[in-house]
Scaffold this motif. Structure first.
Motif: not given
Ligand SMILES: [Zn+2]
Length: 286
Positions: A153-156, A220-230, A202-207
Motif C-alpha cells: 500500500l503506497i501513499t503520497d 507467501l504474500m508479504l504486506g508493506f506500507f510504502g511512501t511515494a517520492l513521486t 518512485e518509492v522511498g521508505d518501506v515498512t
C-alpha cells in the motif's frame, strides 16, 4: 489492527513428524486433490477419521490442543465428499481452521508437482510426516518451496493511496500493487522495483505490515506500507492497465456507489487498505 492470517491457529509440532506418533485414533484428516478439499454442502471443511480416509501420501499438519491434524494427498477428492476449491470456499472456513487449510493445500500441491528429483530426475519418496521428499537414487533432500511476493500500500504526501487495475479486470476493480521477489533481492527493493515497473512511481521508505500464505500454488504474500517520492503515474499496460491515487473520501464514496470494487475481506490487500482508511469501506468484487 491484527490481520486474520498473521497468526497460525495450529502448532506444527515438527517433533511428531519423524515417526507415526501423530497417528492417533482421533486424528482429523483433510483429503486434498489439487486445491480441492472436502466440504459439507459446498461450505466449510469436512474432516475424516484415519479409518475413513483414502490411500495417498500423508502429511502431518500439527496439533490444536490435544487434537492431531493430518492431510492425505490424492489425485482427486471423491465426489461424495463434495469437493470444492479452497480458493472459492476460503471465506466459508472457520477462522480457527484457516491456517490448517492453507498449510495442507500448499504442501499438498508441492508434492503433486515435485514427484521427481530436481538433481538427478529419479522418482522421489515422501518422507514420514510429509515435509521433505528424499531421492532414493542420489540421496538429495528436497524441501517444500514458498515463493515470496510483495504486496504494498503506497501513499503520497497528501495521504492518498495508489491502486491499480489489471488488464483482465473489469472497470472499477482495483487493488494494491503486488509482484514476486526476484533472486538476490531484498523485500524493500522488490517493493520499490515493482511499483516503478508497473506504474512508474518512485518509492522511498518501506515498512513491513503483515503476511498472508497464498497456496495457489505456493506464494507467501508479504504486506508493506510504502511512501511515494513521486506521484506521476505511467502504467506499463502489461501487468497494470490503469492506476490512480485515491483519497480517503473517494474510497468511501466510490465503494458506496459501487464505482470502486476492492478485494474481499479475506485478502491482505483489503486489510492494507482498511488499515490506511480507518473507516467504513463498502462492497467487494467477490
Ligand atoms: Zn536424485
Amino acid at each position: 489492527m491484527d490481520f486474520a492470517f498473521d497468526h497460525a491457529e495450529h502448532d506444527r509440532a515438527a517433533h511428531l513428524r519423524k515417526d507415526d506418533a501423530w497417528r492417533t485414533p482421533g486424528t482429523h484428516v483433510l483429503v486434498i486433490g489439487g486445491d480441492h478439499v472436502p466440504t459439507v454442502g459446498g461450505a466449510g471443511l469436512r474432516w475424516l477419521t484415519l479409518d475413513e480416509a483414502p490411500e495417498g501420501e500423508w502429511i502431518f499438519l500439527g496439533t490444536r490442543g490435544d487434537e492431531h491434524y493430518a492431510a492425505v494427498v490424492v489425485d482427486r477428492v471423491p465426489a461424495e465428499l463434495e469437493p470444492a476449491s479452497l480458493r472459492l470456499i476460503g471465506p466459508t472456513i472457520a477462522p480457527e481452521e484457516a491456517s490448517l487449510a492453507v498449510h495442507a493445500v500448499g504442501i499438498a500441491r508441492w508434492h503433486q508437482t515435485h514427484r521427481f528429483c530436481a538433481r538427478c530426475g529419479a522418482a522421489s519418496d515422501i518422507a514420514p510426516g510429509g515435509h521433505v521428499r528424499i531421492c532414493p537414487a542420489c540421496g538429495a533432500h528436497h524441501f517444500p518451496r514458498t515463493d515470496p511476493a510483495v504486496i504494498m500500500l503506497i501513499t503520497d504526501e497528501h495521504d492518498r493511496v495508489l491502486m491499480g487495475r489489471q488488464p483482465s479486470w473489469p472497470e472499477g476493480r482495483f487493488s494494491t500493487l503486488a509482484g514476486f521477489v526476484e533472486p538476490g533481492e531484498t523485500l524493500g527493493d522488490a517493493v520499490r522495483r515493482e511499483v516503478m515497473e508497473e506504474v512508474g512511481v518512485e518509492v522511498g521508505d518501506v515498512t513491513y505490515a503483515a503476511s498472508q500464505p497464498w497456496p495457489f500454488p505456493s506464494s507467501l504474500m508479504l504486506g508493506f506500507f510504502g511512501t511515494a517520492l513521486t506521484t506521476d503515474i505511467r502504467v506499463d499496460q502489461d501487468e497494470i492497465a490503469e492506476a490512480r491515487w485515491f483519497t480517503r473520501d473517494e474510497v468511501t464514496d466510490l465503494t458506496a456507489s459501487g464505482e470502486l470494487l476492492l478485494p474481499p475481506d479475506i485478502s491482505i490487500s483489503r486489510w492494507l487498505v482498511k488499515s490506511w482508511h480507518g473507516g467504513t469501506i463498502h462492497g467487494t468484487w467477490a
